[in-house]
Design an enzyme around this catalytic site. Structure first.
Site, short mmCIF file in Angstrom:
data_model
loop_
_atom_site.label_atom_id
_atom_site.label_comp_id
_atom_site.label_asym_id
_atom_site.label_seq_id
_atom_site.Cartn_x
_atom_site.Cartn_y
_atom_site.Cartn_z
CG ASP A 1 -30.70 -29.80 18.40
OD1 ASP A 1 -31.05 -29.34 19.50
OD2 ASP A 1 -30.83 -29.16 17.33
NE ARG B 1 -25.56 -24.41 20.58
CZ ARG B 1 -26.46 -24.16 19.65
NH1 ARG B 1 -27.55 -23.46 19.94
NH2 ARG B 1 -26.32 -24.60 18.41
CG HIS C 1 -34.34 -24.12 14.13
ND1 HIS C 1 -33.16 -24.00 14.80
CD2 HIS C 1 -34.98 -22.92 14.30
CE1 HIS C 1 -33.07 -22.77 15.34
NE2 HIS C 1 -34.18 -22.11 15.05
CG HIS D 1 -24.62 -25.25 12.98
ND1 HIS D 1 -24.49 -23.94 12.63
CD2 HIS D 1 -25.54 -25.30 13.98
CE1 HIS D 1 -25.30 -23.22 13.41
NE2 HIS D 1 -25.94 -24.01 14.24
CB SER E 1 -36.36 -19.57 16.26
OG SER E 1 -35.05 -19.87 16.66
N1 NMX Z 1 -27.01 -35.66 7.64
C1 NMX Z 1 -27.15 -35.82 6.30
N2 NMX Z 1 -26.98 -34.88 5.39
C2 NMX Z 1 -26.59 -33.67 5.85
C3 NMX Z 1 -26.36 -33.43 7.20
C4 NMX Z 1 -26.61 -34.46 8.13
N3 NMX Z 1 -26.50 -34.31 9.44
N4 NMX Z 1 -25.98 -32.14 7.35
C5 NMX Z 1 -25.97 -31.61 6.10
N5 NMX Z 1 -26.35 -32.53 5.21
C6 NMX Z 1 -26.57 -32.34 3.77
C7 NMX Z 1 -27.62 -31.26 3.57
O1 NMX Z 1 -28.94 -31.79 3.71
C8 NMX Z 1 -27.31 -30.77 2.17
O2 NMX Z 1 -27.86 -31.68 1.26
P1 NMX Z 1 -28.51 -31.16 -0.14
O3 NMX Z 1 -27.44 -30.31 -0.80
O4 NMX Z 1 -28.78 -32.44 -0.85
O5 NMX Z 1 -29.72 -30.38 0.23
C9 NMX Z 1 -25.78 -30.89 2.14
O6 NMX Z 1 -25.41 -31.82 3.17
C10 NMX Z 1 -25.08 -29.60 2.37
O7 NMX Z 1 -25.55 -29.06 3.59
P2 NMX Z 1 -24.61 -28.15 4.51
O8 NMX Z 1 -24.18 -26.99 3.70
O9 NMX Z 1 -23.59 -28.99 5.16
O10 NMX Z 1 -25.64 -27.74 5.67
P3 NMX Z 1 -26.84 -26.69 5.63
O11 NMX Z 1 -26.31 -25.37 6.07
O12 NMX Z 1 -27.58 -26.72 4.34
O13 NMX Z 1 -27.81 -27.29 6.74
C11 NMX Z 1 -28.40 -28.26 8.83
C12 NMX Z 1 -27.52 -27.23 8.11
C13 NMX Z 1 -28.25 -28.07 10.32
C14 NMX Z 1 -29.87 -27.99 8.46
C15 NMX Z 1 -27.95 -29.67 8.39
O14 NMX Z 1 -26.62 -29.89 8.81
C16 NMX Z 1 -28.84 -30.75 8.97
O15 NMX Z 1 -29.90 -31.03 8.39
N6 NMX Z 1 -28.45 -31.39 10.12
C17 NMX Z 1 -29.27 -32.38 10.77
C18 NMX Z 1 -30.42 -31.71 11.50
C19 NMX Z 1 -29.92 -30.97 12.70
O16 NMX Z 1 -29.13 -31.45 13.51
N7 NMX Z 1 -30.46 -29.75 12.89
C20 NMX Z 1 -30.17 -28.96 14.10
C21 NMX Z 1 -29.39 -27.67 13.86
C22 NMX Z 1 -29.08 -26.99 15.14
N8 NMX Z 1 -30.26 -26.45 15.81
O17 NMX Z 1 -30.36 -26.64 17.00
O18 NMX Z 1 -31.13 -25.82 15.23
C1 MLT Z 2 -29.62 -22.53 16.86
O1 MLT Z 2 -29.30 -22.71 18.03
O2 MLT Z 2 -30.41 -21.62 16.53
C2 MLT Z 2 -29.14 -23.49 15.84
O3 MLT Z 2 -27.87 -23.96 16.14
C3 MLT Z 2 -29.37 -23.12 14.43
C4 MLT Z 2 -28.53 -22.03 13.84
O4 MLT Z 2 -27.78 -21.34 14.51
O5 MLT Z 2 -28.64 -21.89 12.60
#
Ligand code: NMX
Ligand code: MLT
Length: 435
Positions: free
Chosen positions: A373, A318, A263, A309, A233
Site C-alpha cells: 500500500d 509486491r 488493511h 505488517h 478479508s
Molecule cells: N506506524 C505506526 N505504528 C505502527 C506501524 C506504523 N506503520 N506499524 C505498527 N505500528 C505499531 C502498532 O500500531 C502497534 O502499536 P500498539 O502496540 O500501540 O497497538 C505496534 O506498532 C506493534 O505492531 P506490530 O506488531 O508491528 O504490527 P501489527 O501486526 O499489530 O499490525 C499493521 C500490522 C499492518 C496493522 C501495522 O503495521 C499498521 O498499522 N501499518 C500501517 C497500516 C498499513 O499499512 N496497513 C496495510 C497492511 C497491508 N495490507 O494491504 O493490508
Molecule cells: C494483505 O494483502 O492481505 C495484507 O498484506 C494484509 C495481511 O496479509 O495481513
C-alpha cells in the site's frame, strides 16, 4: 487443455483424500499453541487455519503455489486465478477458454446500476461495491442448488459457478462505480475478446494510447490477488463461507474488512499522506522535512500508512514489483519520487520511534519496511485516477480472485463451520494463576 472446471474435477478427489488421510493419521498432533498474549493480540502467529492457494513467508513474502510472487509478475490476473485454484498454469488454450467464460458472464443486470445511481453521491466506493455484490446474490447458483438438496460433494462446483460470475462481473462493477460515483459518465461494457486487466483499464475510461495503464492494471491485479488465509478479508470470507453462505455473502463480508484503514484502505490513506506531505513542503520534500513529518504523524498517535505488517519482516515483494513499474514508466512523477524518498527515510524513523516506544514500556514496531500500500496508489494517480478514496476498490477487484479460490477449495475439502472457543478475562486469569 482441459478447462478450469475439468482440471479441478480431476484434482479434487486426490486433494480430498490427502486431507482425509492427514487428519485420520495425524489428527491429534500439535501444530501451534496459544499464549495469553496471542489471545489478546489478534491471534498473531497462531497457526490454526488451512490455506492451499498461497503462503506468506515472513522473510520472503508471498509464495503462490510454490512460486515466489515476483517470478509470477508477468502473468495476467486470470492466469493467477487458474494457478491459485489448481496449482497449475494454464496453457494459451486454457487461458483463452477462461477468458471466453468470463466474456459470457460479464453482463451486470440493469437493476444493479439503478441502485448504484440512486445511492447518495457521497457513499463510500467500497460500500457501493459490497452493496453491488450483495445485489448479485439473487442469481446465486450455490443457493439455488442448496435449496434443491445439492450433495456435499458438489458444493465446490456450485461455488465455482458463482465464482466465475463474480470474477467476470467485479471489474465491470468496480469500473462502473468509479464512473457513477465521480461523474465520469455511464458504466462501460466489458469488451469480448479482451483480457481481464485490459478490460478493467478500458472500462475505467482512462485515455491509454500507449497501453501502459492496461499494463499497470494487469500487474496491479496480479500482485494483489491473494495473501494466504489469515489476513482480515480472507479470514472473514472463510468464516462466513463456512456457514455455507454463498460466495456473494462471503466475499462481500471479506471486502468489508478490506475497507479498514489497517488493511486495504491503507493504500488510499497512503496517497493522502503523501499529498499532505507534498502540500506542506511545496513539492518533493527534503529528507529532513520528511523525517519531521513522519515523526509528527507518529507522535500524534497515528500510523504511517503503507509501513509495517503483521507477518512480513522484509520489504513486501509486491512493493518491489510495483516499484519496478514506476521506475520504468513514471520516474519523473513527483509523487513517485516522494514515495521513493519516503522509503529512504521512514524505516529509520520507525526504528527510532520503536526504540522510544520500548523505553516507554510499549510494544516495539515489528516491521519497519513498506508493504504494497506504500506505492500502489501513487502509480494509479499518475494515470489521472486522482480520486484516491476509490483506491481500495482497485485492491478489491484483485483480491476477489484469491478470496473465491480459497472459498472453492474450502468447499472441495468440506471444511466445517468455523467455531473456535472464546474465553472470558476472568477465566483466563483463573487458568493462568493455576499454572
Ligand atoms: N506506524 C505506526 N505504528 C505502527 C506501524 C506504523 N506503520 N506499524 C505498527 N505500528 C505499531 C502498532 O500500531 C502497534 O502499536 P500498539 O502496540 O500501540 O497497538 C505496534 O506498532 C506493534 O505492531 P506490530 O506488531 O508491528 O504490527 P501489527 O501486526 O499489530 O499490525 C499493521 C500490522 C499492518 C496493522 C501495522 O503495521 C499498521 O498499522 N501499518 C500501517 C497500516 C498499513 O499499512 N496497513 C496495510 C497492511 C497491508 N495490507 O494491504 O493490508
Ligand atoms: C494483505 O494483502 O492481505 C495484507 O498484506 C494484509 C495481511 O496479509 O495481513
Amino acid at each position: 487443455m482441459p478447462t478450469l472446471q475439468e482440471v479441478l474435477q480431476a484434482k479434487i478427489p486426490a486433494y480430498r483424500e490427502e486431507v482425509r488421510s492427514l487428519v485420520q493419521e495425524h489428527g491429534d498432533k500439535v501444530l501451534s499453541q496459544v499464549t495469553v498474549q496471542q489471545a489478546y493480540g489478534g491471534m498473531r502467529g497462531v497457526r490454526c487455519l488451512v490455506c492451499d492457494t498461497s503462503v506468506v513467508e515472513p522473510d520472503k513474502g508471498l509464495i503462490v503455489r510454490g512460486y515466489p510472487l515476483l517470478e509470477l509478475k508477468h502473468l495476467w490476473p486470470e492466469e493467477m486465478f487458474f494457478l491459485l485454484l489448481t496449482g497449475e498454469l494454464p496453457d494459451e488454450e486454457g487461458k483463452v477458454a477462461l477468458q471466453r467464460e468470463l466474456d459470457r458472464r460479464s453482463q451486470v443486470p440493469p437493476y444493479v446500476w439503478d441502485v448504484m445511481e440512486k445511492l447518495p453521491k457521497d457513499t463510500c466506493p467500497m460500500a457501493m461495491l459490497t452493496t453491488a455484490i450483495m445485489l448479485l446474490d439473487r442469481d446465486s447458483v450455490f443457493r439455488k442448488w442448496y435449496d434443491k438438496g445439492m450433495k456435499r460433494d458438489d458444493y465446490w462446483l456450485a461455488m465455482l459457478g458463482d465464482a466465475l460470475t463474480l470474477v467476470a462481473k467485479i471489474p465491470v462493477l468496480a469500473a462502473g462505480i468509479y464512473r457513477i460515483r465521480y461523474n465520469h459518465g455511464n458504466p462501460m461494457h466489458w469488451t469480448h475478446g479482451l483480457d481481464l486487466g485490459a478490460n478493467f483499464a478500458n472500462m475505467l475510461g482512462v485515455a491509454d494510447p500507449a497501453g501502459n495503464f492496461a499494463k499497470l492494471m494487469r500487474l496491479y491485479l496480479t500482485l494483489h490477488v491473494d495473501h494466504e488465509g489469515g489476513n482480515v478479508s480472507a479470514n472473514t470470507t472463510g468464516v462466513v463461507g463456512s456457514a455455507l453462505s454463498d460466495a456473494y455473502y462471503a466475499v462481500s463480508a471479506g471486502l468489508n474488512g478490506l475497507a479498514g484503514p489497517l488493511h486495504g484502505l491503507a493504500n488510499q490513506e497512503c496517497v493522502r499522506w503523501i499529498l499532505d506531505l507534498m502540500e506542506k513542503f511545496g513539492g518533493v520534500p527534503t529528507e529532513e522535512h520528511l523525517r519531521e513529518f513522519a515523526f509528527d504523524t507518529l507522535r500524534s498517535g497515528r500510523v504511517i500508512p503503507g509501513y509495517g505488517h503483521a507477518v512480513l519482516r522484509v520489504v513486501d515483494p509486491r512493493y518491489t514489483g510495483l516499484h519496478e513499474f514506476g521506475e520504468k514508466h513514471q520516474p519523473d512523477d513527483p509523487i513517485f519520487q516522494t514515495v521513493d524518498r519516503v522509503f529512504k527515510v521512514v524505516p529509520k524513523v520507525l526504528s527510532d520511534f520503536s526504540d522510544e516506544r520500548v523505553k516507554a514500556g510499549k510494544n516495539p514496531i515489528a516491521n519497519h519496511w513498506p508493504n504494497v500500500d506504500a506505492i500502489s496508489g501513487s502509480l494509479v494517480y499518475h494515470f489521472g485516477i486522482t480520486e484516491y478514496e476509490y483506491y481500495t476498490v482497485l485492491f478489491a477487484v484483485s483480491r476477489v480472485l484469491g478470496l473465491l479460490s480459497q472459498l472453492i477449495l474450502s468447499r472441495a475439502i468440506s471444511l466445517p463451520i468455523t467455531r473456535p472457543k472464546s474465553m472470558s478475562t476472568a477465566h483466563i486469569r483463573k487458568t493462568v494463576e493455576k499454572m
